[in-house]
Enzyme design. Sequence first.
Site, PDB file in Angstrom:
ATOM      1  N   ASP A 194       2.620  10.415   3.254  1.00  0.00           N
ATOM      2  CA  ASP A 194       3.832  11.352   3.690  1.00  0.00           C
ATOM      3  C   ASP A 194       2.804  12.394   4.638  1.00  0.00           C
ATOM      4  O   ASP A 194       2.548  13.579   4.182  1.00  0.00           O
ATOM      5  CB  ASP A 194       4.371  12.107   2.654  1.00  0.00           C
ATOM      6  CG  ASP A 194       5.786  12.670   3.019  1.00  0.00           C
ATOM      7  OD1 ASP A 194       6.090  12.491   4.288  1.00  0.00           O
ATOM      8  OD2 ASP A 194       6.264  13.338   2.364  1.00  0.00           O
ATOM      9  N   GLU A 214       0.759  -1.091  -0.195  1.00  0.00           N
ATOM     10  CA  GLU A 214      -0.124   0.043  -0.216  1.00  0.00           C
ATOM     11  C   GLU A 214       0.614   1.337  -0.075  1.00  0.00           C
ATOM     12  O   GLU A 214       2.015   1.259   0.557  1.00  0.00           O
ATOM     13  CB  GLU A 214      -0.928  -0.023   1.154  1.00  0.00           C
ATOM     14  CG  GLU A 214      -0.087  -0.086   2.538  1.00  0.00           C
ATOM     15  CD  GLU A 214      -1.183  -0.478   3.721  1.00  0.00           C
ATOM     16  OE1 GLU A 214      -1.653  -1.435   3.521  1.00  0.00           O
ATOM     17  OE2 GLU A 214      -0.804   0.130   4.784  1.00  0.00           O
ATOM     18  N   TYR A 240      -4.051   2.197   8.398  1.00  0.00           N
ATOM     19  CA  TYR A 240      -3.394   1.351   7.834  1.00  0.00           C
ATOM     20  C   TYR A 240      -2.655   0.308   8.780  1.00  0.00           C
ATOM     21  O   TYR A 240      -1.981  -0.545   8.438  1.00  0.00           O
ATOM     22  CB  TYR A 240      -2.217   2.026   6.887  1.00  0.00           C
ATOM     23  CG  TYR A 240      -1.354   2.633   7.553  1.00  0.00           C
ATOM     24  CD1 TYR A 240      -0.556   2.570   8.684  1.00  0.00           C
ATOM     25  CD2 TYR A 240      -1.197   4.168   7.250  1.00  0.00           C
ATOM     26  CE1 TYR A 240       0.245   3.332   9.408  1.00  0.00           C
ATOM     27  CE2 TYR A 240      -0.471   5.213   7.857  1.00  0.00           C
ATOM     28  CZ  TYR A 240       0.479   4.618   8.851  1.00  0.00           C
ATOM     29  OH  TYR A 240       1.160   5.620   9.674  1.00  0.00           O
ATOM     30  N   CYS A 253      31.522  37.543   9.616  1.00  0.00           N
ATOM     31  CA  CYS A 253      32.648  38.351  10.553  1.00  0.00           C
ATOM     32  C   CYS A 253      33.796  38.662   9.960  1.00  0.00           C
ATOM     33  O   CYS A 253      34.690  39.324  10.714  1.00  0.00           O
ATOM     34  CB  CYS A 253      33.113  37.471  11.883  1.00  0.00           C
ATOM     35  SG  CYS A 253      33.889  35.948  11.329  1.00  0.00           S
ATOM     36  N   LYS A 304      11.188   3.098  -1.120  1.00  0.00           N
ATOM     37  CA  LYS A 304      10.968   4.475  -1.524  1.00  0.00           C
ATOM     38  C   LYS A 304      10.807   4.815  -2.927  1.00  0.00           C
ATOM     39  O   LYS A 304      11.451   4.045  -3.739  1.00  0.00           O
ATOM     40  CB  LYS A 304      12.103   5.299  -0.884  1.00  0.00           C
ATOM     41  CG  LYS A 304      12.208   5.059   0.524  1.00  0.00           C
ATOM     42  CD  LYS A 304      11.274   5.629   1.742  1.00  0.00           C
ATOM     43  CE  LYS A 304      11.387   7.141   1.848  1.00  0.00           C
ATOM     44  NZ  LYS A 304      11.365   7.691   2.967  1.00  0.00           N
ATOM     45  N   CYS A 329      34.884  34.921   6.017  1.00  0.00           N
ATOM     46  CA  CYS A 329      33.938  34.708   6.396  1.00  0.00           C
ATOM     47  C   CYS A 329      32.674  36.028   5.963  1.00  0.00           C
ATOM     48  O   CYS A 329      33.141  37.201   6.212  1.00  0.00           O
ATOM     49  CB  CYS A 329      33.609  34.336   7.839  1.00  0.00           C
ATOM     50  SG  CYS A 329      31.903  34.479   8.699  1.00  0.00           S
ATOM     51  N   CYS A 346      32.375  34.676  16.054  1.00  0.00           N
ATOM     52  CA  CYS A 346      31.760  35.227  14.914  1.00  0.00           C
ATOM     53  C   CYS A 346      30.109  34.606  15.289  1.00  0.00           C
ATOM     54  O   CYS A 346      29.939  33.882  15.644  1.00  0.00           O
ATOM     55  CB  CYS A 346      31.843  34.238  13.782  1.00  0.00           C
ATOM     56  SG  CYS A 346      30.746  34.165  12.324  1.00  0.00           S
ATOM     57  N   LYS A 367       2.708   4.583   1.004  1.00  0.00           N
ATOM     58  CA  LYS A 367       3.255   5.142   2.227  1.00  0.00           C
ATOM     59  C   LYS A 367       2.849   6.590   2.124  1.00  0.00           C
ATOM     60  O   LYS A 367       3.327   7.559   1.520  1.00  0.00           O
ATOM     61  CB  LYS A 367       4.796   4.983   2.336  1.00  0.00           C
ATOM     62  CG  LYS A 367       5.300   5.574   3.453  1.00  0.00           C
ATOM     63  CD  LYS A 367       6.727   5.093   4.057  1.00  0.00           C
ATOM     64  CE  LYS A 367       7.284   5.363   5.413  1.00  0.00           C
ATOM     65  NZ  LYS A 367       7.603   6.917   5.620  1.00  0.00           N
ATOM     66  N   CYS A 419      34.600  29.289   8.626  1.00  0.00           N
ATOM     67  CA  CYS A 419      35.046  30.582   9.091  1.00  0.00           C
ATOM     68  C   CYS A 419      35.932  30.215  10.663  1.00  0.00           C
ATOM     69  O   CYS A 419      35.603  29.413  11.059  1.00  0.00           O
ATOM     70  CB  CYS A 419      33.671  31.274   9.643  1.00  0.00           C
ATOM     71  SG  CYS A 419      34.133  32.420  10.832  1.00  0.00           S
TER      72      CYS A 419
HETATM   73  S1  IVH Z   1       2.800   0.693   8.498  1.00  0.00           S
HETATM   74  C1  IVH Z   1       5.671   0.579  11.783  1.00  0.00           C
HETATM   75  N1  IVH Z   1       1.761   1.833   6.709  1.00  0.00           N
HETATM   76  O1  IVH Z   1       5.589   5.406   7.940  1.00  0.00           O
HETATM   77  C2  IVH Z   1       4.781  -0.446  10.870  1.00  0.00           C
HETATM   78  N2  IVH Z   1       3.080   3.179   7.910  1.00  0.00           N
HETATM   79  O2  IVH Z   1       5.402   3.513   9.965  1.00  0.00           O
HETATM   80  C3  IVH Z   1       3.369   0.067  11.060  1.00  0.00           C
HETATM   81  N3  IVH Z   1       3.370   5.426   6.920  1.00  0.00           N
HETATM   82  O3  IVH Z   1       6.078   7.032  10.386  1.00  0.00           O
HETATM   83  C4  IVH Z   1       2.958   1.206  10.187  1.00  0.00           C
HETATM   84  N4  IVH Z   1       1.955   5.353   5.533  1.00  0.00           N
HETATM   85  O4  IVH Z   1       3.645   7.538   9.585  1.00  0.00           O
HETATM   86  C5  IVH Z   1       2.692   1.802   7.333  1.00  0.00           C
HETATM   87  N5  IVH Z   1       0.723   2.424   4.504  1.00  0.00           N
HETATM   88  C6  IVH Z   1       1.516   2.870   5.935  1.00  0.00           C
HETATM   89  C7  IVH Z   1       2.054   4.018   5.968  1.00  0.00           C
HETATM   90  C8  IVH Z   1       2.929   3.987   6.934  1.00  0.00           C
HETATM   91  C9  IVH Z   1       2.714   5.891   6.089  1.00  0.00           C
HETATM   92  C10 IVH Z   1       4.419   5.990   8.048  1.00  0.00           C
HETATM   93  C11 IVH Z   1       4.179   6.082   9.366  1.00  0.00           C
HETATM   94  C12 IVH Z   1       5.245   5.878  10.061  1.00  0.00           C
HETATM   95  C13 IVH Z   1       6.343   5.205   9.272  1.00  0.00           C
HETATM   96  C14 IVH Z   1       6.319   3.949   9.473  1.00  0.00           C
END
Ligand code: IVH
Length: 711
Positions: free
Chosen positions: A131, A127, A239, A424, A327, A421, A453, A129, A447
């Site tokens: 942000d 799924e 999630y 300073c 990522k 610098c 400074c 991730k 510097c």
């Molecule tokens: S799983 C630690 N699923 O990622 C495992 N995390 O979790 C349980 N995050 O800072 C969480 N989307 O904010 C999971 N679909 C997703 C996610 C997710 C974003 C973020 C969450 C956390 C980091 C690790």
Amino acid sequence: MTKSNNRDDVSLVSKAKKELSKLYSEVNKHDEYYYREHNPKIPDNEYDDLRRSILKIEANFPSLVLATSPSLRVGAEPSEKFGKVKHSLPMLSIQNAKNREEVVSWNDGIKNFLMINDNTVIEYVAEPKIDGLSASLLYENGELTVAATRGNGLFGEDITENIKTIKGVPLTIDKKRAPKVLEIRGEVYMSHDNFYSLNKIQVEQGKEPFKNPRNAAAGSLKQLDSKETSKRSLEFFAYAWGDSSSLPYDNHYDLINFFKDLGFPINKNFGIFKTIDDLIIFYNDILEKRPDLGYDIDGIVYKLNRLDLRERLQSTEHHPRWAIAHKFPAERAVTKIIDVEIQVGRTGVLTPVARLQPIAIGGALISNASLHNFEEVSRKDIRIGDMVWVQRAGDVIPQVIKVIKEKRLKNIEPIVPPVNCPVCGAKAEKDLILSGNIEKEEKYIRCTGGLTCSAQAIERIKHFVSKGAFDIEGLGQKQIDDYFAEKIIESPVDIFYIERRYKDNPPSFWRYTSGSPNKIGTIKDSALKLFKSINSKKEIELDRFLFSLGIRHLGLTSAGLLAGHYKSIEKMLDIFSADNSIDALSDILSLDGVGKKVAISIMDFFLNLESRNLIYDLIKSGVIIKNFDREIKDTKISNKTVLITGSLESMSRAEAKVKIEILGAKLSSSLSKKTNFLIAGSKPTLSKIEKAKDFGIKIFSEEEWNTFISE
Ligand code: IVH
């Protein structure tokens, strides 16, 4: 002095007790006026007299000191801050994979750990991730009772009222179907559309626009007034889950769909996959859809579907082993370099920064990019006026990737590295550093002004109060610049004396505080608020303290390692002293994860008289540096050392190690007198068994061990 008789003692004590209780309520009352209502009713010197009387009586009658004594706390309980919530299960972070190979190696690791044959299929869910910010929502008997941020993973902030303003979040769920206690975890985020409208309003109101949707979501979620949050249009995806009285399914996929049925928003882009290839296809598919999703995502999370396997894999202190975030590459766009300015860092590094023609990348408007150092500027041949590729990856500072040479206009000059610098005027030079065993010039120009400074001194203070360090609210960049200019805060130590200075000389202080001089009331309020926030941060964990000192190369992780090893600042001051330096250096180097560069820099810092004095002065000013003591589980093998010889049948070595560690023991790799238990698997090393017998170490077969620890 003659000894008084018993009866006198008794009457003295009861008199003192009465007097104290009167003083306690008196001081508490004035604390309320001062801190909560910002409306003091007596002059400061009278208030100080009251507190002094308390201290005097308490010093003579220590047994009378109550836990509620004003002498034991500073100011009134905060009424304008979020409460703390302890997470019943820690909210962990997640491990990252940059590419397919790293995903494969994660998967191999899992299969080895679980001793699953390479050809056996296990299911994964994948799924996006999101942000945003993770949050935990607790439902008891179908009702949302507590919501918290992740905080430091163990404790979060109580944001119940704010979460309730998010439209998609159900306030109640079906009591008949939901477990009695259900903790839903997920992400709070802001869509691109809402982000743009919010920033428009911010600018109209003369406020700073948010850098990206994530920051906007954080700023909105952490509004102390939930009415403000309700105007900010946040959204939520469920999630994961935390502590729950029961779970109706044994796998992730069914549970997430169950959450959806209960009324939680879930991300519709999710599915079950059986091979790494299929996971990667899903990844590429979402990567393509990314620009049209309308919210920021920074990768795909892969998770094992079966909960029983997750249970066996357990988590490290940092992340669960059963999940990984693959990522996405950073997003890029082309824009123009309008100017290159030089920033002076806290260790004197002169960093070139590009001012860009503002451009939207992903969900954020970018107008600056770091150029890192002047070697990089000349390597990439970056010049003012160039068109360049700029990249943004999450919260990191945007970077200039490449100059588009074809678009360069004629007569544009290369950038010349500074020899002085810019702040300073001191000479700017490159330091010599150790590379292997050879000394060479480092790539940064620094510097040489040191703390003379002003830029360096200011940056050091900014670092000192920053999030991973003392984390003092109300001392932002602007306030520090102002206080520095007015000579109120010129070194970290000054921070802890400003309340006293204010009390000694309020009128001149008011002039210095930012804000309009005829609004003395509000200025006073903000000063009082600041003192409260400074006082509440006087007690600090050792690792954060070390980090706050701004020791070159020392990040939070190595600060944590040092804290765990040395336990107290006194011990460090003692060990890192001139007559002991060689032993001390080899001691730091023995720490796993601390390299030579860091080690030398720590030594340099602690051997420097000025740095030592800074530490002493901070302590003198009232800073309390807590010794490191992490809770250790109390089991029959806690603090013991275990060794395994031969191979195990019931589980992999990795799994055995985890089991040993969660029970508070350590798995070692060699046998010594300090070893407590030896587990002999099949084909053990016979000499080890012999030696263990000699040492009188208890020896277990694998089966015996499993029964022993499960009893
Ligand atoms: S799983 C630690 N699923 O990622 C495992 N995390 O979790 C349980 N995050 O800072 C969480 N989307 O904010 C999971 N679909 C997703 C996610 C997710 C974003 C973020 C969450 C956390 C980091 C690790």
